[in-house]
Design an enzyme around this catalytic site. Structure first.
Site, PDB file in Angstrom:
ATOM      1  N   GLY A 167       0.813  -1.214   0.000  1.00 54.92           N
ATOM      2  CA  GLY A 167       0.000   0.000   0.000  1.00 54.92           C
ATOM      3  C   GLY A 167       0.844   1.261   0.000  1.00 54.92           C
ATOM      4  O   GLY A 167       2.081   1.205  -0.056  1.00 54.92           O
ATOM      5  N   GLN A 168       0.154   2.431   0.099  1.00 58.12           N
ATOM      6  CA  GLN A 168       0.864   3.709  -0.001  1.00 58.12           C
ATOM      7  C   GLN A 168       1.896   3.866   1.116  1.00 58.12           C
ATOM      8  O   GLN A 168       3.052   4.208   0.861  1.00 58.12           O
ATOM      9  CB  GLN A 168      -0.144   4.880   0.081  1.00 58.12           C
ATOM     10  CG  GLN A 168       0.526   6.245  -0.100  1.00 58.12           C
ATOM     11  CD  GLN A 168      -0.372   7.433   0.207  1.00 58.12           C
ATOM     12  OE1 GLN A 168      -1.356   7.325   0.953  1.00 58.12           O
ATOM     13  NE2 GLN A 168      -0.040   8.582  -0.351  1.00 58.12           N
ATOM     14  N   ASP A 204       1.122  -8.872   2.076  1.00 56.95           N
ATOM     15  CA  ASP A 204      -0.073  -8.206   1.544  1.00 56.95           C
ATOM     16  C   ASP A 204      -0.994  -9.298   0.990  1.00 56.95           C
ATOM     17  O   ASP A 204      -0.562 -10.438   0.796  1.00 56.95           O
ATOM     18  CB  ASP A 204       0.324  -7.209   0.431  1.00 56.95           C
ATOM     19  CG  ASP A 204      -0.700  -6.093   0.290  1.00 56.95           C
ATOM     20  OD1 ASP A 204      -0.388  -4.941   0.645  1.00 56.95           O
ATOM     21  OD2 ASP A 204      -1.842  -6.389  -0.133  1.00 56.95           O
ATOM     22  N   ILE A 205      -2.243  -8.917   0.743  1.00 55.14           N
ATOM     23  CA  ILE A 205      -3.171  -9.889   0.153  1.00 55.14           C
ATOM     24  C   ILE A 205      -2.904  -9.990  -1.355  1.00 55.14           C
ATOM     25  O   ILE A 205      -3.202 -10.999  -1.989  1.00 55.14           O
ATOM     26  CB  ILE A 205      -4.630  -9.465   0.445  1.00 55.14           C
ATOM     27  CG1 ILE A 205      -5.612 -10.612   0.169  1.00 55.14           C
ATOM     28  CG2 ILE A 205      -5.019  -8.223  -0.354  1.00 55.14           C
ATOM     29  CD1 ILE A 205      -7.018 -10.363   0.663  1.00 55.14           C
ATOM     30  N   ASP A 239      -4.025 -12.631   4.108  1.00 53.44           N
ATOM     31  CA  ASP A 239      -5.290 -11.905   4.240  1.00 53.44           C
ATOM     32  C   ASP A 239      -5.445 -11.682   5.746  1.00 53.44           C
ATOM     33  O   ASP A 239      -5.649 -12.647   6.481  1.00 53.44           O
ATOM     34  CB  ASP A 239      -6.457 -12.740   3.694  1.00 53.44           C
ATOM     35  CG  ASP A 239      -7.803 -12.019   3.894  1.00 53.44           C
ATOM     36  OD1 ASP A 239      -8.766 -12.372   3.193  1.00 53.44           O
ATOM     37  OD2 ASP A 239      -7.875 -11.117   4.759  1.00 53.44           O
ATOM     38  N   TYR A 299     -15.101   4.671   7.265  1.00 60.38           N
ATOM     39  CA  TYR A 299     -13.661   4.670   7.544  1.00 60.38           C
ATOM     40  C   TYR A 299     -13.368   5.403   8.858  1.00 60.38           C
ATOM     41  O   TYR A 299     -12.678   4.892   9.730  1.00 60.38           O
ATOM     42  CB  TYR A 299     -12.940   5.347   6.383  1.00 60.38           C
ATOM     43  CG  TYR A 299     -11.465   5.549   6.533  1.00 60.38           C
ATOM     44  CD1 TYR A 299     -10.932   6.832   6.682  1.00 60.38           C
ATOM     45  CD2 TYR A 299     -10.584   4.478   6.498  1.00 60.38           C
ATOM     46  CE1 TYR A 299      -9.564   7.036   6.795  1.00 60.38           C
ATOM     47  CE2 TYR A 299      -9.207   4.672   6.599  1.00 60.38           C
ATOM     48  CZ  TYR A 299      -8.725   5.954   6.750  1.00 60.38           C
ATOM     49  OH  TYR A 299      -7.355   6.144   6.862  1.00 60.38           O
ATOM     50  N   LYS A 301     -11.975   3.971  12.397  1.00 56.16           N
ATOM     51  CA  LYS A 301     -10.738   4.485  12.987  1.00 56.16           C
ATOM     52  C   LYS A 301     -10.965   4.928  14.442  1.00 56.16           C
ATOM     53  O   LYS A 301     -10.163   4.640  15.320  1.00 56.16           O
ATOM     54  CB  LYS A 301     -10.169   5.624  12.149  1.00 56.16           C
ATOM     55  CG  LYS A 301      -9.523   5.184  10.839  1.00 56.16           C
ATOM     56  CD  LYS A 301      -8.416   4.156  11.084  1.00 56.16           C
ATOM     57  CE  LYS A 301      -7.747   3.677   9.813  1.00 56.16           C
ATOM     58  NZ  LYS A 301      -6.731   2.633  10.073  1.00 56.16           N
TER      59      LYS A 301
HETATM   60  C1  VAH Z   1      -8.265   8.920   3.029  1.00 58.61           C
HETATM   61  N1  VAH Z   1      -5.856   8.996   2.785  1.00 58.61           N
HETATM   62  O1  VAH Z   1      -8.335   9.893   2.275  1.00 58.61           O
HETATM   63  C2  VAH Z   1      -6.925   8.651   3.715  1.00 58.61           C
HETATM   64  C3  VAH Z   1      -6.751   9.494   4.969  1.00 58.61           C
HETATM   65  C4  VAH Z   1      -7.230  11.619   6.118  1.00 58.61           C
HETATM   66  C5  VAH Z   1      -7.766  10.585   5.182  1.00 58.61           C
HETATM   67  O2  VAH Z   1      -6.751   8.678   6.104  1.00 58.61           O
HETATM   68  O3  VAH Z   1      -9.186   8.157   3.228  1.00 58.61           O
END
Ligand code: VAH
Length: 336
Positions: free
Chosen positions: A37-38, A60-61, A78, A168, A172
């Site tokens: 990933g990034q 990674d998967i 995974d 998301y 978090k």
């Molecule tokens: C997103 N790059 O854009 C992520 C970040 C602050 C957002 O965690 O979902």
């Protein structure tokens, strides 16, 4: 005399065994989940430089890039498969896990239950393996997405209202609370920072709302034009990847007693809106043109802070950033 000689030999053998056990425990093998990933792509490179490639297991998967495969051990995992995760941890005697796997904000809004399941089940698998003492230390990233529309927008403090409005962001914030719970109840040494939008050149954007700030550089260099999906005045906290890696390794290397916050730390570098970023790019590519076609990702961004206060990270474990908007743009356009 013979008895004294026997005792001496026993003592020497015990000291030798203790030394070997200490050496084995000092082999801090690191497992990076989400290595393609990034963040993972840059973090694998940095950790392999300092710890030695054999001690940094990338996973990674997805199948890895040829470069990643050639640069050290790689395992397909995974992270929702706890047995597979445990198998790799035992195989390499892993002591530290960097759990970087997540479905990001824009993508998770399209498949909420898949986003929640991936982000939370994977975290529980890692926390549980640490509770059972199979690993000693965990890194797990939170995000400014854990804040919400009623959070103070400017100079957002470490402790404030948090009412995330995205899958998301909810995952978090929940993850932060679970990390704090596992630390307080089971003594799990899990550490976390709330990343702002991250800018890097080694990987393609991965479904984040802030990824316009990555795409724009590729388009500016290759086409001289970019159509932005955020409004020109939608400001967000951002950070160049070298600083994000510095913060990640910094919090993991800090002595445990310095880590006074076990939900997640605010960290900051600079903030900008698409218009300001475009103007900075034009200083290098004068003919660059930015247009706007605002979509639903702008609503996500408007629910996040515009700037972050990271006093606690700076005071507790010595965080400080190196890059600003000007130096980040200059380096990105050189490296893209
Ligand atoms: C997103 N790059 O854009 C992520 C970040 C602050 C957002 O965690 O979902």
């Amino acid at each position: 005399m013979r008895f004294i000689s026997f005792c001496f030999k026993v003592v020497i053998r015990i000291i030798g065994l203790l030394f070997l056990r200490e050496m084995a425990s000092m082999r801090d093998t690191v497992l990076i989940l989400g290595a393609s990933g990034q963040i993972g792509t840059d973090l694998v490179h940095s950790l392999r430089e300092t710890k030695g490639s054999p001690n940094v297991i990338a996973s990674d998967i997805r199948k890895p890039s040829e470069e990643l495969l050639q640069s050290g051990p790689f395992e397909e995992i995974d992270v929702r498969d706890r047995e597979r995760l445990f198998e790799v941890i035992k195989k390499y005697k892993v002591s530290e896990v960097y759990h970087l796997v997540a479905m990001l904000s824009a993508t998770a809004e399209k498949t909420p239950m898949k986003g929640w399941d991936l982000n939370m089940q994977s975290l529980f698998n890692v926390l549980e393996l640490a509770r059972e003492k199979h690993v000693q230390k965990i890194y797990w990233p939170s995000s400014i997405a854990a804040f919400g529309p009623t959070t103070p927008k400017e100079d957002t403090p470490q402790f404030t209202v948090m009412d995330p409005g995205t899958v998301y962001g909810i995952s978090k914030l929940s993850g932060e609370l679970w990390c704090d719970y596992y630390f307080k109840k089971y003594g799990v040494d899990v550490r976390s920072i709330r990343y702002p939008g991250l800018i890097s050149y080694k990987t393609e954007p991965g479904g984040g709302t802030t990824d316009y700030a990555v795409e724009i550089f590729h388009r500016a260099k290759n086409a001289g034009q970019y159509t932005c999906y955020l409004a020109e005045d939608t400001a967000l906290p951002m950070m160049y990847m070298p600083d994000a890696i510095k913060a990640t390794i910094g919090i993991m290397d800090a002595p445990a007693e310095k880590i006074k916050i076990r939900t997640s730390y605010n960290v900051a570098a600079f903030s900008f809106d698409p218009h300001t970023l475009g103007e900075e790019i034009k200083k290098h590519i004068p003919d660059f043109v930015i247009n706007y076609k605002v979509d639903d990702r702008n609503e996500i961004a408007l629910g996040w802070p515009q700037s972050i206060n990271d006093t606690e990270a700076r005071e507790h474990w010595g965080w400080q950033h190196d890059y600003n908007l000007k130096t980040m743009v200059g380096d990105m356009l050189k490296k893209i």
